[in-house]
Design a protein around this motif. Structure first.
Motif, PDB file in Angstrom:
ATOM      1  N   SER A   1       0.845  -1.138  -0.146  1.00 58.56           N
ATOM      2  CA  SER A   1       0.239  -0.044   0.109  1.00 58.56           C
ATOM      3  C   SER A   1       0.977   1.382   0.016  1.00 58.56           C
ATOM      4  CB  SER A   1      -0.865  -0.103   1.020  1.00 58.56           C
ATOM      5  OG  SER A   1      -1.889  -1.077   1.184  1.00 58.56           O
ATOM      6  N   VAL A   2       1.862   1.117   0.755  1.00 59.66           N
ATOM      7  CA  VAL A   2       2.821   2.585   0.857  1.00 59.66           C
ATOM      8  C   VAL A   2       3.513   2.660  -0.319  1.00 59.66           C
ATOM      9  CG1 VAL A   2       4.837   3.347   1.935  1.00 59.66           C
ATOM     10  CG2 VAL A   2       3.215   2.228   3.341  1.00 59.66           C
ATOM     11  N   ALA A   3       3.886   1.480  -1.125  1.00 62.36           N
ATOM     12  CA  ALA A   3       4.419   1.635  -2.531  1.00 62.36           C
ATOM     13  C   ALA A   3       3.550   2.241  -3.528  1.00 62.36           C
ATOM     14  CB  ALA A   3       5.015  -0.091  -2.823  1.00 62.36           C
ATOM     15  N   VAL A   4       2.169   1.620  -3.430  1.00 61.73           N
ATOM     16  CA  VAL A   4       1.226   2.339  -4.311  1.00 61.73           C
ATOM     17  C   VAL A   4       1.075   3.873  -4.122  1.00 61.73           C
ATOM     18  CG1 VAL A   4      -1.265   2.329  -4.844  1.00 61.73           C
ATOM     19  CG2 VAL A   4      -0.036   0.008  -4.520  1.00 61.73           C
ATOM     20  N   VAL A   5       1.174   4.153  -2.827  1.00 64.16           N
ATOM     21  CA  VAL A   5       1.052   5.635  -2.678  1.00 64.16           C
ATOM     22  C   VAL A   5       2.136   6.529  -3.139  1.00 64.16           C
ATOM     23  CG1 VAL A   5       0.964   7.383  -0.641  1.00 64.16           C
ATOM     24  CG2 VAL A   5      -0.384   5.181  -0.513  1.00 64.16           C
ATOM     25  N   ILE A   6       3.247   5.952  -3.050  1.00 61.08           N
ATOM     26  CA  ILE A   6       4.152   6.694  -3.581  1.00 61.08           C
ATOM     27  C   ILE A   6       4.367   6.665  -5.034  1.00 61.08           C
ATOM     28  CG2 ILE A   6       6.966   6.430  -3.664  1.00 61.08           C
ATOM     29  CD1 ILE A   6       6.843   5.308  -1.199  1.00 61.08           C
TER      30      ILE A   6
ATOM     31  N   ARG B   1       1.526  11.334 -10.409  1.00 64.71           N
ATOM     32  CA  ARG B   1       0.514  12.837 -10.460  1.00 64.71           C
ATOM     33  C   ARG B   1       1.591  13.788 -10.902  1.00 64.71           C
ATOM     34  NH1 ARG B   1      -0.668  16.890  -6.460  1.00 64.71           N
ATOM     35  NH2 ARG B   1      -2.780  17.537  -6.785  1.00 64.71           N
ATOM     36  N   ARG B   2       3.067  13.899 -10.697  1.00 68.07           N
ATOM     37  CA  ARG B   2       3.776  14.881 -11.203  1.00 68.07           C
ATOM     38  C   ARG B   2       4.372  14.613 -12.489  1.00 68.07           C
ATOM     39  NH1 ARG B   2       6.140  17.470  -6.722  1.00 68.07           N
ATOM     40  NH2 ARG B   2       8.102  17.690  -7.616  1.00 68.07           N
TER      41      ARG B   2
ATOM     42  N   LYS C   1      -4.553   9.092 -15.581  1.00 70.50           N
ATOM     43  CA  LYS C   1      -5.324   7.588 -15.627  1.00 70.50           C
ATOM     44  C   LYS C   1      -4.545   6.774 -14.792  1.00 70.50           C
ATOM     45  CE  LYS C   1      -8.274   9.095 -18.961  1.00 70.50           C
ATOM     46  NZ  LYS C   1      -9.646   9.506 -18.695  1.00 70.50           N
ATOM     47  N   VAL C   2      -3.121   6.852 -14.856  1.00 70.27           N
ATOM     48  CA  VAL C   2      -2.450   5.791 -13.999  1.00 70.27           C
ATOM     49  C   VAL C   2      -2.508   6.402 -12.644  1.00 70.27           C
ATOM     50  CG1 VAL C   2       0.051   5.101 -13.258  1.00 70.27           C
ATOM     51  CG2 VAL C   2      -0.814   5.461 -15.777  1.00 70.27           C
ATOM     52  N   THR C   3      -2.756   7.877 -12.135  1.00 70.79           N
ATOM     53  CA  THR C   3      -2.710   8.205 -10.904  1.00 70.79           C
ATOM     54  C   THR C   3      -4.186   7.706 -10.330  1.00 70.79           C
ATOM     55  OG1 THR C   3      -1.441  10.243 -11.501  1.00 70.79           O
ATOM     56  CG2 THR C   3      -2.830  10.454  -9.441  1.00 70.79           C
ATOM     57  N   ASN C   4      -5.302   7.956 -11.229  1.00 65.75           N
ATOM     58  CA  ASN C   4      -6.476   7.482 -10.620  1.00 65.75           C
ATOM     59  C   ASN C   4      -6.647   5.859 -10.236  1.00 65.75           C
ATOM     60  OD1 ASN C   4      -7.387  10.157 -11.133  1.00 65.75           O
ATOM     61  ND2 ASN C   4      -8.189   9.783 -13.113  1.00 65.75           N
ATOM     62  N   PHE C   5      -5.962   5.158 -10.999  1.00 65.72           N
ATOM     63  CA  PHE C   5      -6.041   3.688 -10.982  1.00 65.72           C
ATOM     64  C   PHE C   5      -5.335   3.577  -9.620  1.00 65.72           C
ATOM     65  CE2 PHE C   5      -3.895  -0.393 -11.586  1.00 65.72           C
ATOM     66  CZ  PHE C   5      -5.018  -1.172 -11.495  1.00 65.72           C
ATOM     67  N   LEU C   6      -3.945   4.065  -9.385  1.00 74.78           N
ATOM     68  CA  LEU C   6      -3.214   3.799  -8.239  1.00 74.78           C
ATOM     69  C   LEU C   6      -4.047   4.218  -6.951  1.00 74.78           C
ATOM     70  CD1 LEU C   6       0.316   4.756  -9.375  1.00 74.78           C
ATOM     71  CD2 LEU C   6      -0.668   2.445  -9.060  1.00 74.78           C
TER      72      LEU C   6
ATOM     73  N   PHE D   1       2.201   1.434 -13.306  1.00 74.06           N
ATOM     74  CA  PHE D   1       3.029   2.571 -13.036  1.00 74.06           C
ATOM     75  C   PHE D   1       4.186   2.595 -13.750  1.00 74.06           C
ATOM     76  CE2 PHE D   1       6.440   4.348 -10.757  1.00 74.06           C
ATOM     77  CZ  PHE D   1       6.074   5.761 -10.678  1.00 74.06           C
ATOM     78  N   TYR D   2       5.080   1.596 -13.646  1.00 73.37           N
ATOM     79  CA  TYR D   2       6.281   1.423 -14.193  1.00 73.37           C
ATOM     80  C   TYR D   2       6.119   1.055 -15.867  1.00 73.37           C
ATOM     81  CZ  TYR D   2      10.490  -0.923 -15.827  1.00 73.37           C
ATOM     82  OH  TYR D   2      11.644  -1.231 -16.595  1.00 73.37           O
ATOM     83  N   PHE D   3       5.363   0.525 -16.545  1.00 75.81           N
ATOM     84  CA  PHE D   3       5.090   0.043 -17.697  1.00 75.81           C
ATOM     85  C   PHE D   3       4.859   1.090 -18.453  1.00 75.81           C
ATOM     86  CE2 PHE D   3       5.810  -4.436 -16.416  1.00 75.81           C
ATOM     87  CZ  PHE D   3       6.933  -4.766 -17.356  1.00 75.81           C
TER      88      PHE D   3
END
Length: 761
Positions: A13-18, A24-25, A33-38, A212-214
């Motif tokens: 969860s912490v990794a997802v928040v990071i 977001r930046r 879209k990635v930010t919303n999903f995370l 997030f990575y891909f």
């Protein structure tokens, strides 16, 4: 064990928040879209954490609700991300339906405490402590169906892009597909195995991190390799590498073949390039140019290679064969600049070249000429369009053969040609002889065409080229109907006429607004000499020039079409006069005849305009009589006949002026929708030839009367003419014998206010 799983969930969860904070930046399009999903992953992960650590029923149930509702939102955000990742967009209707389904599912889950339709808790021991699993009912099964429908849709989209798209792009889609497939299988395994302690959210968290990575950082090497290979293959026309001393140390086989040396002679490349491309500055850094080598065209681009300290370590020269592009561009320019039928310059390109030549030779006297074929439409009508095209091609060929090589010439449009030449190239005698003997012969048809040419000497090189050719055309128009003279020079008199025309054109709108342009009225009388109406004639009282005769401005306005503005103004003025006579003087028995120019039909709907005027002023249409000329009906006669019929039906009285001055046709007269015929002056000019003139007039008047038409003779100047025409049966009269054209105020004072209704009184 449960604590270890909880710590793993918390860590993920912490990794997802990071990852969400970093996404977001990001400035990439996919980042929102990635930010919303995370962020959407966080509620189910927190819910799963509560399920794991909860040994009390209400804590575990809170986690269940948070997980179930959160996974709905997560699946929606995953689908939204997948569509953009695959280059797709929502259909509006489906987007609304999807949001509605998610909202309804969340609502029905939150209603479970009241209805118990989704699930119920079941306590069991796991790793030595109470663990609350659930018994599934209809509501939870419906929820799971929706979740897996979302997942199936995402998998279907990714699979379709992986297999139906270009192969080099399949890697980015297939990786996502496999990751989500693994997560889904893990979820299914948990459901059917009823493994104690729910931990599938770890897979969702790991999947979110990989998304997030891909999406933001992964670089598909197969794709990059392929694209770089394509870039390298685009440099196959020649590549040369130079060291920091400018010596060629390597060249590819295509470059060596291009300059004609072997690989072992690569050191000679610099000298050879300078031989083949004179003026090539290989010692300079970073440049590009285009050069021709034999029948080929090359783009040469040189780049300097810098080390990490920004110091030059060498350079690269690339040769790109642009022959096809250059030749295609040349073809396109030729097509754009040359007339497709004659092969001569187009009007625009002729004007451009003429401007360039005049500017480049300021000390040289130039002429521009405008030439056209007289009555060319008749050539097309009689011999056909094919012969007409052949005629234009022959004229173009003769221009090429007879004009000097340095002259410029082109087709301006239709049957009009233009050319520009210097003073020493201008031979007016030769041009006159050339145009007077022009015969077109295609082997079947032989036809002599009449050509006229207007020539303007360029005395004002700063004016626009189009104006120069306009002046040449103005000169040409003065000999348009002269079949003996074929060429004429533009002179000061023509220039003065042009300037006068420009002044008239500029001043007219203000003159209309200020009342300088106004109607004069000329009385029309019956057989007893009583004034029954008038004809409105336009006059211009200029503040500086004074009274301007109609001949000084009407022809100019007829030519530029502004006569329509004058006529509309005269119609309005006449209607207002009639309205004032009826309201102020009680004279609703008088009429005013207004003139219609042939140009009016091109610039307005004449019938609609006249009906609008009588509607606005409230006068009867019969009091505003419409006067047309006989020659006007020769053009577009069917359309104009229809307009006159509409006017008659609306109550207008239609008069035909200048009868007998043109090409009077009895058949046309029979069908023409007119009420009154104005007999032209030519019939009354020579009353001394009494026998012949009387016979013609008597028969013309009788014929009109029998056709139901009212004859009106204009130009009556003597009592003798008046009496003779009255005896012949003429009903109406107009002329200086009765009254000259006069201002409205004078007309009213003389015939309406003074009590004299008869001009002779």
């Amino acid at each position: 064990m449960r604590n270890a799983i909880a710590m793993m969930v918390a860590a993920v969860s912490v990794a997802v928040v990071i990852c969400a904070w970093i996404a977001r930046r990001s400035e990439k399009d996919i980042a929102p879209k990635v930010t919303n999903f995370l962020y959407a992953l966080l509620p189910p992960m927190v819910g799963n954490l509560l399920i794991i650590v909860g040994t009390v029923e209400w804590v575990s149930l809170t986690g269940r609700y948070l997980y179930a509702c959160g996974i709905d939102i997560t699946m929606y955000c995953l689908l939204d991300f997948t569509l953009q990742y695959c280059g797709m967009t929502w259909m509006k209707s489906w987007h609304r339906i999807t949001i509605l389904c998610v909202a309804l599912d969340i609502v029905q889950l939150l209603c479970n405490p009241f209805f118990g339709h989704a699930f119920s808790p079941q306590m069991e021991m796991a790793y030595g402590a109470p663990y609350y699993n659930v018994n599934s009912y209809f509501g939870r099964n419906l929820h799971l169906g929706l979740v897996y429908a979302f997942m199936a849709a995402v998998l279907f989209i990714l699979l379709g892009k992986a297999f139906r798209g270009v192969r080099i792009y399949s890697e980015k889609y297939s990786i996502m597909f496999l990751l989500l497939m693994f997560t889904g299988c893990w979820e299914l395994f948990y459901l059917f195995s009823r493994t104690p302690v729910k931990r599938t959210v770890i897979a969702y968290g790991v999947f979110g991190i990989l998304v997030f990575y891909f999406s933001l950082y992964y670089r598909p090497m197969r794709l990059l390799d392929h694209l770089l290979a394509d870039v390298a293959s685009g440099l196959t026309d020649g590549l040369f590498l130079f060291d920091d001393n400018g010596k060629c140390v390597w060249a590819d086989e295509h470059g060596l073949a291009c300059i004609g040396i072997q690989e072992k002679q690569v050191s000679r490349s610099t000298e050879r390039l300078k031989e083949l491309f004179p003026g090539l500055e290989l010692e300079k850094n970073d440049w590009k140019c285009q050069r021709q080598l034999r029948d080929r065209y090359y783009n040469l681009v040189k780049h300097t290679v810098l080390d990490s300290g920004k110091r030059p370590t060498g350079s690269v020269l690339s040769l790109q064969d642009e022959t096809e592009s250059v030749k295609e561009l040349q073809r396109e320019r030729y097509i754009a600049n040359h007339d497709s039928l004659t092969g001569l310059y187009t009007k625009e390109y002729l004007y451009q070249r003429t401007r360039e030549r005049i500017q480049q030779n300021p000390e040289t006297t130039f002429y521009v000429a405008y030439m056209d074929i007289n009555n060319f439409k008749l050539v097309n009508d009689i011999f056909g369009n094919e012969f007409g095209d052949f005629t234009l091609q022959c004229v173009a060929g003769n221009l090429r053969n007879n004009l000097p090589p340095t002259a410029l010439y082109g087709r301006i449009g239709g049957d009009a040609f233009g050319f520009c030449f210097s003073e020493r190239e201008f031979d007016i005698g030769r041009a006159e002889k050339y145009m007077s003997e022009f015969v077109i012969d295609n082997g079947t048809v032989s036809h002599r065409v009449v050509i006229h040419e207007g020539v303007y000497q360029v005395t004002e090189p700063e004016i626009d080229v189009s104006v120069m050719f306009d002046r040449a055309n103005i000169a040409l128009e003065t000999i348009k109907n002269d079949y003996k003279k074929h060429i004429i020079l533009y002179d000061d008199e023509m220039r003065d006429r042009v300037l006068h025309s420009q002044e008239i054109t500029l001043e007219l709108p203000g003159a209309i607004r200020s009342g300088q342009v106004r109607p004069y009225l000329q009385a029309i009388v019956d057989k007893t000499g009583r004034v029954i109406g008038a004809e409105a004639l336009v006059r211009w009282i200029h503040p500086e020039r004074g009274f301007m005769p109609p001949a000084s401005f009407i022809p100019c306005l007829e030519q530029n079409g502004m006569i329509a503005d004058v006529d509309r103004h005269m119609w309005h003025c006449s209607a207002e006069i009639l309205k004032r006579w009826a309201e102020k003087l009680g004279r609703d028995d008088l009429f005013i005849s207004i003139n219609i120019s042939p140009k009016d039909f091109y610039f307005m709907d004449v019938g609609k305009e006249l009906r609008k005027i009588v509607d606005e002023t409230g006068i009867p249409a019969s009091r505003l009589r419409v006067e047309i000329t006989e020659t006007m009906m020769m053009e577009d006669s069917s359309e104009r006949f229809e307009t006159l019929r509409e006017l008659k039906d609306a109550g207008f009285v239609v008069e035909m002026d200048d009868f007998g001055s043109g090409y009077s046709s009895l058949n046309m007269l029979k069908n023409m929708p007119v009420d009154i015929i104005k007999i032209d002056m030519m019939f009354v000019n020579d009353m001394k030839e009494v026998s012949r003139t009387s016979t013609i007039l008597r028969n013309v008047i009788n014929m009109m009367t029998e056709l139901g038409l009212v004859p009106l003779t204009e130009g009556i100047e003597t009592e003798e003419q008046y009496e003779l025409l009255a005896k012949m049966g003429c009903k109406l009269f107009q002329g200086y014998l009765f009254a000259k054209p006069m201002p409205v105020e004078e007309f009213e004072q003389k015939f309406l206010l003074g009590g004299n209704e008869s001009p002779g009184d």
